[in-house]
Design an enzyme around this catalytic site. Structure first.
Site, PDB file in Angstrom:
ATOM      1  N   SER A 100      12.330   3.967  10.989  1.00 48.38           N
ATOM      2  CA  SER A 100      10.512   2.718  11.352  1.00 48.38           C
ATOM      3  C   SER A 100      11.015   1.007  12.591  1.00 48.38           C
ATOM      4  O   SER A 100      12.485   1.360  12.753  1.00 48.38           O
ATOM      5  CB  SER A 100       9.740   2.365  10.831  1.00 48.38           C
ATOM      6  N   ASP A 241       8.419  -1.093  17.622  1.00 44.69           N
ATOM      7  CA  ASP A 241       9.301  -0.758  16.195  1.00 44.69           C
ATOM      8  C   ASP A 241      10.077   0.435  16.712  1.00 44.69           C
ATOM      9  O   ASP A 241       9.586   1.162  18.197  1.00 44.69           O
ATOM     10  CB  ASP A 241       8.570  -0.579  15.009  1.00 44.69           C
ATOM     11  N   ASP A 243      10.615   3.735  15.983  1.00 40.10           N
ATOM     12  CA  ASP A 243      10.039   4.671  16.599  1.00 40.10           C
ATOM     13  C   ASP A 243       8.429   5.036  16.876  1.00 40.10           C
ATOM     14  O   ASP A 243       8.380   5.722  16.964  1.00 40.10           O
ATOM     15  CB  ASP A 243       9.933   5.828  14.980  1.00 40.10           C
ATOM     16  N   ASP A 245       5.800   3.881  16.774  1.00 37.27           N
ATOM     17  CA  ASP A 245       3.979   4.462  16.274  1.00 37.27           C
ATOM     18  C   ASP A 245       3.370   2.834  15.948  1.00 37.27           C
ATOM     19  O   ASP A 245       2.050   2.932  16.505  1.00 37.27           O
ATOM     20  CB  ASP A 245       4.143   5.059  14.724  1.00 37.27           C
TER      21      ASP A 245
HETATM   22 MG    MG Z   1       7.517   3.160  12.789  1.00 33.94          MG
END
Ligand code: MG
Length: 451
Positions: A100, A241, A243, A245
């Site tokens: 992340s 960020d 990844d 999300d």
């Molecule tokens: Mg993340």
């Protein structure tokens, strides 16, 4: 209805995570693969972010799944919410190799359930049980799994996000995007382009050394994005960020939008069309309550962690409660009509729709939000439970919420004292509309830290 945090050994609030070669090893990835394959037999989708350790860790994860008899579909590099969307539509479970927002030397594994949500505490503890006891299933030679690659499936996610809005919603928009060399390097510029926006991007090459900025989209790291917004005259800038999300934004004047304000801005837009409950952790600004009330909506608080938000949204919906929106004050927002997990791509697309509906610039919408001040501190504490007990006693006459740590609610302010799950420290947050009142409340709490 209430979500409770359960103690886990390997898994944190967002899967297993650590420094590669120390806490996060190929052996551990192999064990996670075998344990997941034991618990969720069938066809499992895997994917990863751009980290340099990704190929070795995902290979180990796949080896474990195949050995346990699962078929594996490798989706390649893609955002966590893209994998979650694809798992819900096609697969029996999923796993994504990502750390992340952590620095490049970290990596980890998030496990995804068949419904596309992150694995909850009870199931994660069962998975840990298989890892620690080594009792995972090993398939005989004629039942080991097969692997195939499906890197183009990510397009299904992009299409679903784009199709959530009328065609051409972003026409005439100029947008600046900074995927931070992470998993959204292709998806976010593609979503924006397909919505009709003209996109300027930086850090949009996939590179696990993160040469442009760290995976955490901080105001300092996004200074070049703010410059790009100002120079190009873009309507806004968006960054993710590692990844993707989470999404964070730069307004048309080049100012970083604090994430609670982002949550408030989008909640205002969503709740003008959709009534119901907004689900969020106890660490979120009261701004969300103010916005909810404006639209006849209400707020339901959960422990800190997106998984508790998502699971509460599911439970409320199952119980017949209308759920309008969910999210955290860190740029992780959940759009229940799309999917029940944080989604940075969907957040970006929703911002385009929000601004397309309004004739005003981003910065003037931001300036209209009610002001608030938040003090955040981390304090080293040996015995956090004893501290929480002392605070409960000291503030017994007040309105207390013990969902996660202790939150003291007052008319014009609130304070949260919450033990960290992983370190010997507590986090303290105090919020008020005025800086001086926030400071006074903070000063009232601090003496209780001394025994
Ligand atoms: Mg993340």
């Amino acid at each position: 209805m209430e979500q409770k945090k359960l103690e886990k050994k390997l898994f944190g609030t967002n899967g297993v995570r650590g420094v590669v070669g120390k806490e996060m090893t190929t052996n551990l990835a192999l064990s996670i693969g075998m344990a997941l394959g034991t618990m969720r037999p069938g066809t499992i989708a895997v994917g990863r972010d751009t980290r340099t350790s990704g190929p070795s860790l995902i290979s180990a994860l796949k080896a474990g799944l195949l050995a346990a008899g699962c078929d594996v579909v490798d989706l390649g590099i893609l955002p966590t919410p893209a994998l979650q969307f694809i798992v819900r539509t096609h697969f029996d479970a999923g796993a994504v190799v990502t750390a992340s927002h952590n620095p490049p030397e970290y990596n980890g594994v998030k496990v995804i359930e068949p419904d596309g949500t992150e694995m909850g505490d009870e199931q994660s503890i069962a998975l840990e049980g298989h890892i620690f006891s080594g009792d995972s299933y090993v398939a005989p030679w004629d039942h080991v799994g097969k692997e195939r690659a499906a890197p183009s499936m990510v397009d299904e996610y992009v299409t679903a996000v784009v199709n959530s809005f009328p065609p051409g919603t972003g026409e005439g928009f100029l947008v600046a995007a900074d995927p931070g060399c992470g998993a959204a390097a292709w998806t976010t510029p593609e979503i924006l382009s397909r919505m009709g926006c003209r996109v300027f991007s930086l850090n949009s090459q996939m590179d696990g050394t993160f040469p442009g900025r760290l995976p955490e989209p901080s105001p300092e790291g996004l200074a070049p994005l703010a410059d790009l917004v100002r120079v190009t005259g873009a309507r806004f800038g968006v960054a993710h960020d590692g990844d993707a999300d989470r999404a964070v934004f730069i307004d048309d004047r080049g100012r970083f939008l604090e994430e609670n304000m982002l949550f408030g801005l989008i909640a205002d837009y969503i709740c003008s069309g959709r009534k119901g409950v907004i689900v969020t952790p106890v660490s979120t600004s009261r701004l969300i309550e103010v916005i909810a009330k404006r639209h006849g909506c209400s707020v339901c608080y959960t422990p800190v962690g997106s998984i508790y938000v998502a699971r509460t949204m599911i439970e409320l919906a199952h119980g017949g409660t209308e759920v309008a929106f969910g999210g955290e004050g860190n740029g992780g927002l959940i759009f229940p009509e799309h999917q029940l997990c944080r989604d940075g791509g969907m957040t970006t697309a929703t911002m385009v729709a929000l601004l397309a509906q309004s004739s005003r610039p981003f910065s003037s919408l931001v300036d209209d939000l009610p002001p608030f001040t938040m003090i955040k501190e981390k304090i080293h504490v040996k015995d956090a439970p004893a501290l929480i007990a002392r605070l409960k006693q000291a503030f017994a006459g007040e309105s207390l919420d013990c969902t996660d740590g202790i939150r003291i609610n007052r008319e014009d302010s609130w304070a949260l004292v919450r033990p960290s799950g992983t370190e010997p420290l507590v986090r303290i947050m105090v919020e008020s509309a005025s800086e001086s009142r926030a400071q006074r409340f903070y000063d009232e709490i601090i003496p209780h830290f001394r025994t």
